[in-house]
Design a protein around this motif. Structure first.
Motif, mmCIF file in Angstrom:
data_model
loop_
_atom_site.group_PDB
_atom_site.id
_atom_site.type_symbol
_atom_site.label_atom_id
_atom_site.label_comp_id
_atom_site.label_asym_id
_atom_site.label_seq_id
_atom_site.Cartn_x
_atom_site.Cartn_y
_atom_site.Cartn_z
ATOM 1 N N SER A 197 -47.800 13.123 2.753
ATOM 2 C CA SER A 197 -48.592 12.488 1.705
ATOM 3 C C SER A 197 -47.971 11.156 1.348
ATOM 4 C CB SER A 197 -48.675 13.394 0.469
ATOM 5 O OG SER A 197 -47.384 13.645 -0.026
ATOM 6 N N PRO A 198 -48.788 10.230 0.826
ATOM 7 C CA PRO A 198 -48.253 8.927 0.465
ATOM 8 C C PRO A 198 -47.294 9.050 -0.708
ATOM 9 C CG PRO A 198 -50.536 9.112 -0.231
ATOM 10 C CD PRO A 198 -50.208 10.346 0.558
ATOM 11 N N THR A 245 -50.603 -9.496 -7.193
ATOM 12 C CA THR A 245 -49.300 -9.225 -6.591
ATOM 13 C C THR A 245 -49.564 -8.353 -5.370
ATOM 14 O OG1 THR A 245 -48.958 -7.372 -8.101
ATOM 15 C CG2 THR A 245 -47.941 -9.452 -8.703
ATOM 16 N N ALA A 246 -49.391 -8.922 -4.214
ATOM 17 C CA ALA A 246 -49.860 -8.300 -2.974
ATOM 18 C C ALA A 246 -48.935 -7.230 -2.418
ATOM 19 C CB ALA A 246 -50.087 -9.378 -1.919
ATOM 20 N N GLY A 247 -47.702 -7.132 -2.877
ATOM 21 C CA GLY A 247 -46.751 -6.179 -2.312
ATOM 22 C C GLY A 247 -47.268 -4.755 -2.201
ATOM 23 N N PRO A 248 -47.775 -4.174 -3.292
ATOM 24 C CA PRO A 248 -48.267 -2.792 -3.188
ATOM 25 C C PRO A 248 -49.432 -2.636 -2.206
ATOM 26 C CG PRO A 248 -47.885 -3.369 -5.469
ATOM 27 C CD PRO A 248 -47.751 -4.633 -4.673
ATOM 28 N N MET A 249 -50.259 -3.655 -2.089
ATOM 29 C CA MET A 249 -51.368 -3.568 -1.144
ATOM 30 C C MET A 249 -50.830 -3.637 0.294
ATOM 31 S SD MET A 249 -55.111 -5.311 -1.516
ATOM 32 C CE MET A 249 -54.788 -5.778 -3.181
ATOM 33 N N GLU A 250 -49.785 -4.436 0.497
ATOM 34 C CA GLU A 250 -49.158 -4.486 1.820
ATOM 35 C C GLU A 250 -48.552 -3.136 2.175
ATOM 36 O OE1 GLU A 250 -46.379 -7.716 1.566
ATOM 37 O OE2 GLU A 250 -47.962 -9.231 1.604
ATOM 38 N N MET A 290 -51.361 -0.945 3.226
ATOM 39 C CA MET A 290 -51.822 -1.305 4.569
ATOM 40 C C MET A 290 -50.855 -0.771 5.633
ATOM 41 S SD MET A 290 -54.716 -2.758 4.415
ATOM 42 C CE MET A 290 -54.801 -3.396 6.067
ATOM 43 N N GLY A 291 -49.562 -0.834 5.360
ATOM 44 C CA GLY A 291 -48.580 -0.287 6.293
ATOM 45 C C GLY A 291 -48.756 1.208 6.479
#
Length: 110
Positions: free
Chosen positions: A4-5, A77-82, A85-86
């Motif tokens: 799970s994430p 703030t793009a970090g959590p979206m990156e 995506m990973g």
């Protein structure tokens, strides 16, 4: 075994599950702030309702808010979206490899 994430990704996916929050994210930029009023303008909802959506996005780490005087600016703030995506990329590889194997199997039978 099911993986799970991490809890942070749970917040990101939960925040992005709402169409209003996705619309807010689409309007934001990492380099230029928009005020809460500017973000709320095209939406058919009250400012307090928009603020609740922004709270969810901020708790997920997707936006940052900064208050200067009476103005509250928001930026992406793009970090959590990156990170999300990973995490999703692992499954993209799985499905790509699975579909490639299926295509190869169909070609050998045909």
């Amino acid at each position: 075994m099911m993986h799970s994430p991490p809890p942070d990704l749970d917040r990101v996916f939960a925040a992005l599950s709402d169409p209003t929050r996705r619309a807010l994210i689409e309007r934001l930029d990492a380099e230029e702030e928009l005020s809460v009023s500017e973000l709320a303008a095209p939406l058919a909802m009250s400012l307090p309702a928009v603020m609740k959506h922004l709270d969810v996005l901020e708790k997920a780490g997707l936006i940052a808010r900064q208050k200067v005087g009476r103005r509250v600016g928001c930026r992406l703030t793009a970090g959590p979206m990156e990170d999300a995506m990973g995490w999703l990329a692992r499954y993209q590889r799985f499905w790509t490899e699975s579909l490639d194997r299926l295509a190869a199997a169909l070609e050998t039978k045909g």
